[in-house]
Design an enzyme around this catalytic site. Structure first.
Site, PDB file in Angstrom:
ATOM      1  N   THR A 174       1.105  -1.189   0.372  1.00 21.97           N
ATOM      2  CA  THR A 174       0.235  -0.056   0.217  1.00 21.97           C
ATOM      3  C   THR A 174       0.684   1.041  -0.064  1.00 21.97           C
ATOM      4  OG1 THR A 174      -0.016  -0.123   2.428  1.00 21.97           O
ATOM      5  CG2 THR A 174      -2.540  -1.408   1.274  1.00 21.97           C
ATOM      6  N   HIS A 234       8.933  -0.228   5.730  1.00 21.90           N
ATOM      7  CA  HIS A 234       9.266   0.115   7.087  1.00 21.90           C
ATOM      8  C   HIS A 234       9.678  -0.979   7.988  1.00 21.90           C
ATOM      9  CE1 HIS A 234       5.358  -0.625   9.983  1.00 21.90           C
ATOM     10  NE2 HIS A 234       5.178   0.227   8.543  1.00 21.90           N
ATOM     11  N   HIS A 276       6.969  -3.609   9.444  1.00 22.36           N
ATOM     12  CA  HIS A 276       7.100  -4.738   8.649  1.00 22.36           C
ATOM     13  C   HIS A 276       8.096  -5.403   8.967  1.00 22.36           C
ATOM     14  CE1 HIS A 276       5.055  -1.167   5.736  1.00 22.36           C
ATOM     15  NE2 HIS A 276       4.086  -2.449   6.351  1.00 22.36           N
ATOM     16  N   LYS A 323      -5.749  -0.829  11.880  1.00 22.69           N
ATOM     17  CA  LYS A 323      -5.947   0.581  11.106  1.00 22.69           C
ATOM     18  C   LYS A 323      -7.149   1.512  11.849  1.00 22.69           C
ATOM     19  CE  LYS A 323      -2.686  -0.057   8.658  1.00 22.69           C
ATOM     20  NZ  LYS A 323      -2.328  -1.085   9.254  1.00 22.69           N
ATOM     21  N   ARG A 336      -7.597   3.374   4.732  1.00 25.38           N
ATOM     22  CA  ARG A 336      -6.915   3.176   3.679  1.00 25.38           C
ATOM     23  C   ARG A 336      -7.402   4.150   2.858  1.00 25.38           C
ATOM     24  NH1 ARG A 336      -2.020   0.963   5.150  1.00 25.38           N
ATOM     25  NH2 ARG A 336      -2.220  -1.346   5.834  1.00 25.38           N
ATOM     26  N   GLN A 393      -7.886 -13.439   2.623  1.00 19.20           N
ATOM     27  CA  GLN A 393      -6.266 -13.272   3.491  1.00 19.20           C
ATOM     28  C   GLN A 393      -7.186 -14.977   3.303  1.00 19.20           C
ATOM     29  OE1 GLN A 393      -4.637 -10.700   6.132  1.00 19.20           O
ATOM     30  NE2 GLN A 393      -3.818 -12.909   6.701  1.00 19.20           N
ATOM     31  N   ASP A 419      -2.079  -8.879  15.184  1.00 21.53           N
ATOM     32  CA  ASP A 419      -3.132  -8.338  15.016  1.00 21.53           C
ATOM     33  C   ASP A 419      -3.501  -9.042  13.679  1.00 21.53           C
ATOM     34  OD1 ASP A 419      -0.746  -7.234  12.920  1.00 21.53           O
ATOM     35  OD2 ASP A 419      -1.768  -5.779  12.631  1.00 21.53           O
ATOM     36  N   LYS A 444       4.911   2.956  19.880  1.00 22.29           N
ATOM     37  CA  LYS A 444       4.721   1.977  18.472  1.00 22.29           C
ATOM     38  C   LYS A 444       6.622   2.114  17.954  1.00 22.29           C
ATOM     39  CE  LYS A 444       1.817   0.676  14.875  1.00 22.29           C
ATOM     40  NZ  LYS A 444       0.602   1.223  13.868  1.00 22.29           N
ATOM     41  N   LYS A 487       9.270   4.391  14.727  1.00 23.23           N
ATOM     42  CA  LYS A 487       8.185   5.674  14.203  1.00 23.23           C
ATOM     43  C   LYS A 487       9.232   6.462  15.355  1.00 23.23           C
ATOM     44  CE  LYS A 487       4.322   4.813  12.525  1.00 23.23           C
ATOM     45  NZ  LYS A 487       4.039   4.912  11.068  1.00 23.23           N
ATOM     46  N   THR A 488       9.311   7.498  14.333  1.00 20.06           N
ATOM     47  CA  THR A 488       9.523   8.654  15.414  1.00 20.06           C
ATOM     48  C   THR A 488       8.721  10.427  14.563  1.00 20.06           C
ATOM     49  OG1 THR A 488      11.107   9.492  12.853  1.00 20.06           O
ATOM     50  CG2 THR A 488      11.884   7.803  14.010  1.00 20.06           C
TER      51      THR A 488
END
Length: 414
Positions: free
Chosen positions: A41, A46, A49, A83, A87, A172, A193, A236, A239-240
């Site tokens: 997506t 990142h 993942h 989420k 999305r 899925q 999740d 999380k 993340k920054t």
């Protein structure tokens, strides 16, 4: 317990399993083919993942066969799991482009040899599905009541869940069925999740292919999930302030990638060593028992080496040493070029920090300097009206700027 499962548990890759003893027994008998999926997506994975793909490499090393499923089909819908809102839809062309980019990133990390590891794209069997036939054949196997009991759907129902997203679990699950039929995939792994989606796939295979004791044994499949990785402060992981830590070097520079790991909180170091490196546990414990800053530097080097390769990890380490101790190669630091004419005319220090990307605006730069958080060539700055000239250059004819304790930039004038 099977050794591969012991390794996953010891390193933190274990939250739930549909049948731990059954999976352990199956792994003891020989290679198990398993898969992990990701949806393209965005234009890059990142670091968050990558947790299942580190697990993939551990399982592969133990003799099992891994498939990376890139969701060129499911990305057209978007997974509602984890989420808070739907999305944003992107074009099919963009999804296809993302597939190729992400496949290349995973190939670099995993090494798809077509025997012990390879990739699949679920667009191949989802894109041209006949919806009516799919509902008759697959949709009839699902209970809406059971689907609504899963946490992923419960959370979204409070905020609004679209019908298109509600279909995601069916797709899925269908992926698991197709991969089981095509490659004898017997295990799906993923983040916690994904538990509802994974167990739904297990149930679908049993419903479609089981029925007798012999068939149930032949088509016995499993699901295994990992904890969702968070930092010691509860936020999380990956993340920054600027956003996610991407594998794409244009989105997150190798230096910034390295610095993310160099600056993790002390309590997270050992956990991240176990998850994001392949060092043995005894060596990790030995490293973490020593100087914590040296341990963080080693962590940053090892993770950067795994994602970007040894040469770029060496460069990032050299740049970090130059920035923080003055001992390394400062040409490996983040660098910007500024026209020499601006220096000759007298360049305002506020504008210089903005040009270097260390501050978003002159106002930010002013507050940084007034708060004693800025330096030039190792000397603290206190005057926000300073005009920087050739007199401020170091012996190499350059400048090294610092903002706060962790942000540096080398400025070259041409």
């Amino acid at each position: 317990m099977n050794k591969a499962l012991e390794i996953l548990k010891e390193r933190g890759f274990y939250a739930q399993c549909t049948d731990e003893q059954g999976l352990s027994d199956l792994m003891d008998k020989g290679p198990v083919t398993f898969y992990v999926g990701c949806d393209p997506t965005g234009p890059s994975l990142h670091i968050g993942h990558m947790v299942p793909f580190f697990a993939l490499r551990h399982l592969r090393k133990a003799g099992h066969i891994g498939i990376a499923l890139i969701g060129g089909g499911t990305a057209r819908i978007g997974d509602p799991s984890g989420k808070t809102e739907m999305r944003k839809m992107i074009t099919y062309e963009q999804i296809d482009q993302n597939v190729e980019t992400i496949k290349a990133q995973l190939d670099k990390f995993i090494g798809f040899d077509g025997k012990t590891a390879y990739s699949e794209n679920n667009k191949d069997w989802l894109a041209d599905l006949n919806y009516i036939d799919f509902l008759r054949d697959i949709g009839s196997c699902f209970s809406v009541n059971k689907m609504l009991s899963y946490e992923a759907y419960k959370q979204r129902l409070e905020r609004g869940l679209s019908f298109i997203e509600f279909n995601y679990q069916l797709l899925q699950s269908y992926d698991f069925l197709r991969l089981h039929e095509k490659h004898n995939v017997q295990l799906q792994i993923g983040g916690d999740d994904q538990w509802g989606n994974i167990t739904a796939g297990v149930d679908l295979i049993r419903r479609k292919l089981g029925g007798t004791e012999e068939l149930n044994a032949q088509h016995n499949v499993f699901g295994l999930t990992f904890p969702l990785i968070t930092r010691s402060d509860g936020k999380k992981m990956g993340k920054t302030e600027k956003g996610a830590i991407f594998l794409n070097e244009e989105m997150t520079s190798v230096y910034d990638f390295f610095q993310y790991w160099r600056n993790v909180a002390d309590p997270d170091v050992e956990k991240f060593f176990k998850l994001f490196t392949f060092l043995e546990i005894d060596e990790i414990k030995q490293i973490c028992a020593g100087n914590i800053n040296e341990a963080k530097e080693r962590l940053a080097y090892e993770v950067t080496k795994e994602i970007h390769g040894k040469e770029k990890a060496d460069s990032a380490l050299a740049g970090a040493k130059a920035a923080f101790s003055g001992e390394g190669d400062k040409t490996q630091m983040p660098t910007v070029e500024v026209a020499k004419a601006e220096l000759d005319a007298g360049l305002g220090v506020l504008a210089l920090f903005v040009k270097a990307g260390l501050c978003a605006s002159n106002g930010d730069a002013r507050r940084l300097i007034q708060g004693n958080g800025a330096s030039l060539n190792g000397e603290s700055l206190s005057d926000p009206t300073l005009k920087v000239t050739a007199a401020n250059l170091d012996k190499d004819g350059e400048m090294v700027l610092r903002a706060g304790k962790k942000k540096f930039c080398r400025v070259v004038f041409k």
